[in-house]
Design a protein around this motif. Structure first.
Motif, mmCIF file in Angstrom:
data_model
loop_
_atom_site.group_PDB
_atom_site.id
_atom_site.type_symbol
_atom_site.label_atom_id
_atom_site.label_comp_id
_atom_site.label_asym_id
_atom_site.label_seq_id
_atom_site.Cartn_x
_atom_site.Cartn_y
_atom_site.Cartn_z
ATOM 1 N N PHE A 90 -7.363 10.123 -7.340
ATOM 2 C CA PHE A 90 -7.901 9.085 -7.453
ATOM 3 C C PHE A 90 -7.643 9.153 -8.914
ATOM 4 O O PHE A 90 -8.487 8.494 -9.142
ATOM 5 C CB PHE A 90 -8.901 8.660 -6.903
ATOM 6 N N LEU A 91 -6.669 7.792 -8.697
ATOM 7 C CA LEU A 91 -6.429 7.679 -10.139
ATOM 8 C C LEU A 91 -5.571 6.677 -10.690
ATOM 9 O O LEU A 91 -5.067 5.659 -9.405
ATOM 10 C CB LEU A 91 -5.077 8.611 -10.940
ATOM 11 N N SER A 95 3.997 1.025 -15.521
ATOM 12 C CA SER A 95 3.688 -0.520 -15.333
ATOM 13 C C SER A 95 3.495 -0.705 -13.996
ATOM 14 O O SER A 95 3.506 -1.952 -13.913
ATOM 15 C CB SER A 95 5.041 -0.381 -16.460
ATOM 16 N N GLU A 96 4.844 -0.193 -13.971
ATOM 17 C CA GLU A 96 4.945 -0.573 -12.011
ATOM 18 C C GLU A 96 3.932 -0.527 -11.053
ATOM 19 O O GLU A 96 3.590 -1.564 -10.369
ATOM 20 C CB GLU A 96 5.970 -0.025 -11.363
ATOM 21 N N LEU A 97 3.211 0.137 -11.260
ATOM 22 C CA LEU A 97 1.644 0.460 -10.068
ATOM 23 C C LEU A 97 0.396 -0.937 -10.790
ATOM 24 O O LEU A 97 0.451 -1.338 -9.748
ATOM 25 C CB LEU A 97 0.293 1.649 -10.902
ATOM 26 N N VAL A 98 0.406 -0.811 -12.310
ATOM 27 C CA VAL A 98 0.509 -2.461 -13.122
ATOM 28 C C VAL A 98 0.492 -3.561 -11.999
ATOM 29 O O VAL A 98 -0.268 -4.551 -11.378
ATOM 30 C CB VAL A 98 0.654 -2.330 -13.861
ATOM 31 N N GLN A 99 1.391 -4.145 -11.482
ATOM 32 C CA GLN A 99 1.946 -4.971 -11.404
ATOM 33 C C GLN A 99 2.117 -4.718 -9.542
ATOM 34 O O GLN A 99 1.408 -6.618 -8.887
ATOM 35 C CB GLN A 99 3.692 -4.834 -11.361
ATOM 36 N N VAL A 100 2.021 -4.054 -8.553
ATOM 37 C CA VAL A 100 1.741 -3.450 -7.428
ATOM 38 C C VAL A 100 0.358 -3.685 -7.301
ATOM 39 O O VAL A 100 0.071 -4.564 -6.211
ATOM 40 C CB VAL A 100 2.074 -2.048 -7.403
ATOM 41 N N GLY A 154 0.815 -1.161 -0.196
ATOM 42 C CA GLY A 154 -0.145 -0.148 0.165
ATOM 43 C C GLY A 154 0.393 0.983 -0.155
ATOM 44 O O GLY A 154 0.078 1.737 -0.777
ATOM 45 N N HIS A 155 2.433 1.332 0.814
ATOM 46 C CA HIS A 155 3.223 2.654 1.325
ATOM 47 C C HIS A 155 3.119 2.880 -0.382
ATOM 48 O O HIS A 155 3.432 3.684 -0.754
ATOM 49 C CB HIS A 155 3.517 2.335 2.336
ATOM 50 N N ALA A 156 3.822 1.788 -0.631
ATOM 51 C CA ALA A 156 4.339 1.770 -2.191
ATOM 52 C C ALA A 156 3.509 2.091 -3.516
ATOM 53 O O ALA A 156 4.067 3.142 -4.194
ATOM 54 C CB ALA A 156 4.674 -0.257 -2.987
ATOM 55 N N ARG A 157 2.364 1.957 -3.333
ATOM 56 C CA ARG A 157 1.079 1.972 -4.441
ATOM 57 C C ARG A 157 0.904 4.058 -4.145
ATOM 58 O O ARG A 157 1.309 4.293 -4.982
ATOM 59 C CB ARG A 157 -0.592 1.247 -4.452
ATOM 60 N N THR A 158 0.995 4.216 -3.069
ATOM 61 C CA THR A 158 0.747 5.648 -3.013
ATOM 62 C C THR A 158 2.137 6.535 -3.306
ATOM 63 O O THR A 158 1.978 7.923 -3.856
ATOM 64 C CB THR A 158 1.024 5.960 -1.039
ATOM 65 N N ASP A 159 3.675 5.914 -2.828
ATOM 66 C CA ASP A 159 4.727 6.491 -3.456
ATOM 67 C C ASP A 159 5.055 6.722 -5.228
ATOM 68 O O ASP A 159 4.765 7.819 -5.566
ATOM 69 C CB ASP A 159 5.554 5.680 -3.161
ATOM 70 N N LEU A 160 4.122 5.644 -6.010
ATOM 71 C CA LEU A 160 4.338 5.643 -7.434
ATOM 72 C C LEU A 160 3.356 6.271 -7.867
ATOM 73 O O LEU A 160 3.561 7.012 -8.723
ATOM 74 C CB LEU A 160 3.916 3.895 -7.945
ATOM 75 N N LEU A 161 2.244 6.918 -7.403
ATOM 76 C CA LEU A 161 1.357 7.384 -7.799
ATOM 77 C C LEU A 161 1.166 9.110 -7.437
ATOM 78 O O LEU A 161 0.922 9.648 -7.960
ATOM 79 C CB LEU A 161 -0.370 7.445 -6.457
#
Length: 237
Positions: free
Chosen positions: A165-166, A197-202, A140-147
């Motif tokens: 919210f994307l 692409s990283e977000l898709v994997q996360v 969850g933290h990794a996703r927030t950082d990516l966004l």
């Protein structure tokens, strides 16, 4: 000050406790939810007493989930069989009337008067749940950082940027609308594409982690219900 016993009558969504000292004097009482906030409030109340033991009824059944959380947080917990608390209730009240506060008191008294109660230890399921929960939090933290990084690049590529919210498909669709010609713009677009692409994997990992957590929790709860249903009934009043 001496040791105190924190008796607990546990349920799926709530827990009622009573704190007594060695002379069976009531020091505190309360009913708490078993969600995160309710549990933390209950734990804070219990930790006001330095030398404490949590006495939980049915640690192999309905009380398992809360007992394991306490043990995982470093608390000392003993398992009080239902028949012991039932006897204490009948002895103290002269009848078998059950209410959550009465049951919590009976559990505390039974633990104080009994010797050799089983101390609860952390089981493998609890450890697995904590590992999975930590992994899910990390994702969850990794996703927030990516966004946040994607938003920053899109703001530099698109007038007004993107909505708060994307999702990954939405971000990809926005990125496909821009074709910068300058080196800086092309670099920003490429980096944004890589981050999406990283977000898709996360997101895939988060979905898998949520499914694994849900399945393990449901399996554990079903085991608790089965154990409770198969337990011998308490002695009649």
């Amino acid at each position: 000050m001496g040791q105190v016993i924190i008796g607990m009558d546990p349920h799926k969504r709530s827990a009622t406790i009573e704190v007594i000292n060695g002379r069976e004097k009531v020091l505190a009482q309360g009913r708490f939810g078993t969600d995160r906030d309710g549990y933390q409030t209950m734990l804070k109340l219990g930790r006001q007493h330095k030398d404490r033991v949590w006495a939980v009824e049915g640690c192999n059944g309905i009380g398992r989930h809360i007992a394991q959380r306490l043990v995982a947080d470093g608390e000392t917990v003993v398992d009080v069989p239902a028949k012991l608390s039932a006897r204490a209730r009948v002895f103290d009240t002269g009848q078998g009337r059950k209410t959550d506060p009465v049951d919590a008191h009976s559990v505390a008294v039974a633990a104080l008067r009994s010797k050799g109660l089983r101390q609860v230890t952390v089981d493998d399921v609890t450890i697995a749940l904590r590992l999975l929960a930590d992994r899910r939090d990390g994702l969850g933290h990794a996703r927030t950082d990516l966004l946040n990084r994607i938003h920053k690049l899109l703001l530099e590529l698109l007038p007004g940027g993107a909505k708060k919210f994307l999702s990954a498909p939405q971000a990809r669709a926005l990125l496909n609308t821009v074709r910068p010609r300058d080196l800086v713009g092309r670099t920003r677009r490429r980096l944004a594409s890589e981050l999406i692409s990283e977000l898709v994997q996360v997101d895939k990992k988060i979905k898998a982690a949520d499914k694994e957590l849900t399945e393990l929790v449901e399996t554990t709860w079903q085991q608790c219900r089965t154990s409770t249903a198969s337990a011998p009934p308490a002695p009649p009043a």
